[in-house]
Design a protein around this motif. Structure first.
Motif, PDB file in Angstrom:
ATOM      1  N   LYS A   1       0.818  -1.219   0.000  1.00 52.50           N
ATOM      2  CA  LYS A   1       0.000   0.000   0.000  1.00 52.50           C
ATOM      3  C   LYS A   1       0.849   1.266   0.000  1.00 52.50           C
ATOM      4  O   LYS A   1       0.321   2.368   0.041  1.00 52.50           O
ATOM      5  CB  LYS A   1      -0.911   0.012   1.240  1.00 52.50           C
ATOM      6  CG  LYS A   1      -1.727  -1.261   1.452  1.00 52.50           C
ATOM      7  CD  LYS A   1      -2.662  -1.565   0.302  1.00 52.50           C
ATOM      8  CE  LYS A   1      -3.502  -2.799   0.601  1.00 52.50           C
ATOM      9  NZ  LYS A   1      -4.334  -3.212  -0.552  1.00 52.50           N
ATOM     10  N   THR A   2       2.159   1.116  -0.053  1.00 52.67           N
ATOM     11  CA  THR A   2       3.035   2.266   0.157  1.00 52.67           C
ATOM     12  C   THR A   2       3.211   3.141  -1.077  1.00 52.67           C
ATOM     13  O   THR A   2       3.585   4.292  -0.957  1.00 52.67           O
ATOM     14  CB  THR A   2       4.425   1.774   0.598  1.00 52.67           C
ATOM     15  OG1 THR A   2       4.921   0.854  -0.380  1.00 52.67           O
ATOM     16  CG2 THR A   2       4.349   1.082   1.936  1.00 52.67           C
ATOM     17  N   GLY A   3       2.957   2.596  -2.248  1.00 55.50           N
ATOM     18  CA  GLY A   3       3.127   3.393  -3.457  1.00 55.50           C
ATOM     19  C   GLY A   3       4.568   3.593  -3.869  1.00 55.50           C
ATOM     20  O   GLY A   3       4.887   4.513  -4.616  1.00 55.50           O
ATOM     21  N   HIS A   4       5.457   2.745  -3.376  1.00 53.10           N
ATOM     22  CA  HIS A   4       6.846   2.843  -3.816  1.00 53.10           C
ATOM     23  C   HIS A   4       7.554   1.488  -3.714  1.00 53.10           C
ATOM     24  O   HIS A   4       7.077   0.573  -3.051  1.00 53.10           O
ATOM     25  CB  HIS A   4       7.623   3.904  -3.029  1.00 53.10           C
ATOM     26  CG  HIS A   4       7.653   3.677  -1.551  1.00 53.10           C
ATOM     27  ND1 HIS A   4       6.941   4.456  -0.665  1.00 53.10           N
ATOM     28  CD2 HIS A   4       8.324   2.776  -0.791  1.00 53.10           C
ATOM     29  CE1 HIS A   4       7.161   4.046   0.568  1.00 53.10           C
ATOM     30  NE2 HIS A   4       8.003   3.016   0.523  1.00 53.10           N
TER      31      HIS A   4
ATOM     32  N   LEU B   1       3.657   5.868  -7.743  1.00 46.81           N
ATOM     33  CA  LEU B   1       2.281   6.234  -7.429  1.00 46.81           C
ATOM     34  C   LEU B   1       1.375   6.303  -8.649  1.00 46.81           C
ATOM     35  O   LEU B   1       0.192   5.982  -8.574  1.00 46.81           O
ATOM     36  CB  LEU B   1       2.270   7.589  -6.705  1.00 46.81           C
ATOM     37  CG  LEU B   1       2.758   7.561  -5.248  1.00 46.81           C
ATOM     38  CD1 LEU B   1       2.904   8.973  -4.715  1.00 46.81           C
ATOM     39  CD2 LEU B   1       1.787   6.769  -4.391  1.00 46.81           C
ATOM     40  N   HIS B   2       1.882   6.749  -9.777  1.00 46.38           N
ATOM     41  CA  HIS B   2       1.029   6.970 -10.946  1.00 46.38           C
ATOM     42  C   HIS B   2       1.015   5.767 -11.894  1.00 46.38           C
ATOM     43  O   HIS B   2       0.370   5.820 -12.943  1.00 46.38           O
ATOM     44  CB  HIS B   2       1.483   8.225 -11.696  1.00 46.38           C
ATOM     45  CG  HIS B   2       1.456   9.455 -10.848  1.00 46.38           C
ATOM     46  ND1 HIS B   2       0.294   9.959 -10.317  1.00 46.38           N
ATOM     47  CD2 HIS B   2       2.458  10.270 -10.409  1.00 46.38           C
ATOM     48  CE1 HIS B   2       0.557  11.036  -9.603  1.00 46.38           C
ATOM     49  NE2 HIS B   2       1.862  11.250  -9.636  1.00 46.38           N
TER      50      HIS B   2
ATOM     51  N   ILE C   1       4.827  -0.122 -13.977  1.00 42.94           N
ATOM     52  CA  ILE C   1       5.746  -0.147 -12.829  1.00 42.94           C
ATOM     53  C   ILE C   1       7.135  -0.577 -13.266  1.00 42.94           C
ATOM     54  O   ILE C   1       8.143   0.054 -12.904  1.00 42.94           O
ATOM     55  CB  ILE C   1       5.208  -1.099 -11.733  1.00 42.94           C
ATOM     56  CG1 ILE C   1       3.946  -0.512 -11.097  1.00 42.94           C
ATOM     57  CG2 ILE C   1       6.272  -1.356 -10.664  1.00 42.94           C
ATOM     58  CD1 ILE C   1       3.223  -1.465 -10.173  1.00 42.94           C
TER      59      ILE C   1
ATOM     60  N   ARG D   1      -0.255   2.187 -12.989  1.00 42.30           N
ATOM     61  CA  ARG D   1      -1.452   1.391 -12.730  1.00 42.30           C
ATOM     62  C   ARG D   1      -1.245  -0.090 -13.005  1.00 42.30           C
ATOM     63  O   ARG D   1      -1.881  -0.939 -12.398  1.00 42.30           O
ATOM     64  CB  ARG D   1      -2.614   1.903 -13.592  1.00 42.30           C
ATOM     65  CG  ARG D   1      -3.053   3.320 -13.278  1.00 42.30           C
ATOM     66  CD  ARG D   1      -4.139   3.797 -14.225  1.00 42.30           C
ATOM     67  NE  ARG D   1      -3.659   3.827 -15.616  1.00 42.30           N
ATOM     68  CZ  ARG D   1      -3.970   2.930 -16.536  1.00 42.30           C
ATOM     69  NH1 ARG D   1      -4.744   1.914 -16.241  1.00 42.30           N
ATOM     70  NH2 ARG D   1      -3.496   3.041 -17.766  1.00 42.30           N
TER      71      ARG D   1
ATOM     72  N   PRO E   1       9.316   6.064  -6.024  1.00 41.48           N
ATOM     73  CA  PRO E   1       7.865   6.240  -6.147  1.00 41.48           C
ATOM     74  C   PRO E   1       7.309   5.584  -7.406  1.00 41.48           C
ATOM     75  O   PRO E   1       7.923   5.642  -8.480  1.00 41.48           O
ATOM     76  CB  PRO E   1       7.700   7.761  -6.200  1.00 41.48           C
ATOM     77  CG  PRO E   1       9.010   8.277  -6.703  1.00 41.48           C
ATOM     78  CD  PRO E   1      10.055   7.328  -6.180  1.00 41.48           C
TER      79      PRO E   1
END
Length: 273
Positions: A75-78, A114-115, A122, A117, A112
């Motif tokens: 859940k950290t986004g990184h 975060l953006h 990634i 999907r 990061p």
């Protein structure tokens, strides 16, 4: 020539592994990629850490290790980028880094995502990071220091005055069961005494063998494998399937647990005499 290992839970039945390698080769044409495995179990980080730790240590300095394990559960986004034993490990921030290295390495930054999907989005971010590192950029230039990184620990055996209780941390392709008791721990607690290794309540092995052929065909044996861990096996057989041994799971932490009318055993006890 840069060297990268790729370790995932993706499997090899669709395009993803090939696409990720394509991203890496496009960004770093002279890269060499070594596959560790693409069949990590998503819900068993102990298994994954055992695989990674015992494979990574044989690679040379400056190797990149890219781990894709349960990516979308974090859940950290990184992601985490760490320098450990002169190698670079890139993995999700889900606790796997500390399970491989023993604790979060001091040389660590977060990356990061975060953006992004999809997994391909990634891995494109991670590919760009690896390419920048291969071209001489530093970790500090590419990531952020000081953020909290999730830390988890490997299971340790329980130890008493005349006993050790270990957990089954890995079952290999031949259904040999690897226990989280190292040779050093075993000998330290043994102190030259005789012993009995007990599993499935009443099955007993009372000596350490040098290899599978040390016992008759069909007989169980215990030995220390190439990673230095206690392993239960059967010469020309499968000990896990025959005796109902399974990888340790916290929710089922009992010596014997009934699951769908089948007895499952996840712990092994050694008694010293």
């Amino acid at each position: 020539m840069p060297l990268l290992t790729l370790t995932t839970d993706i499997g090899q039945q669709d395009f993803l592994v090939g696409a990720i390698k394509g991203q890496l080769y496009t960004a770093i044409p002279n890269l060499t990629i070594a596959d560790i495995t693409h069949y990590l179990p998503q819900d068993n980080f102990v298994h994954a850490a055992y695989i990674c730790n015992n494979a990574f240590k044989y690679y040379p300095n400056d190797t990149f290790h890219l781990i894709l394990l349960n990516v979308f559960d974090a859940k950290t986004g990184h992601f985490v980028l760490s320098k450990f034993n002169n190698q670079c490990i890139i993995c999700p921030d889900n606790g796997i880094i500390s399970m491989i290295t023993g604790s979060v390495p001091e040389q660590s930054v977060v990356l990061p995502i975060l953006h992004a999907r999809t997994l391909i989005e990634i891995t494109q971010i991670l590919t760009n990071t690896i390419a920048a590192l291969a071209n001489g950029k530093s970790m500090i230039e590419l990531g952020t220091q000081g953020l909290t990184i999730l830390e988890k620990s490997m299971m340790k055996p329980m130890i008493g005055n005349d006993w050790i209780e270990g957990q089954i941390l890995f079952i290999d392709n031949f259904e040999n069961a690897v226990i989280n008791i190292s040779k050093e721990e075993f000998e330290q607690e043994r102190k030259g005494r005789k012993f009995k290794i007990i599993f499935k309540r009443s099955e007993v092995v009372d000596k350490i063998s040098d290899n599978y052929a040390a016992v008759a065909e069909g007989e169980p044996l215990a030995w220390f494998n190439s990673a230095g861990y206690l392993e239960l096996s059967i010469n020309k057989g499968n000990v896990a399937g025959l005796f109902g041994l399974e990888n340790f799971k916290e929710k089922m932490h009992q010596q014997g647990t009934a699951v769908q009318n089948k007895w499952v055993y996840q712990t092994v006890r050694v008694f010293f005499e």
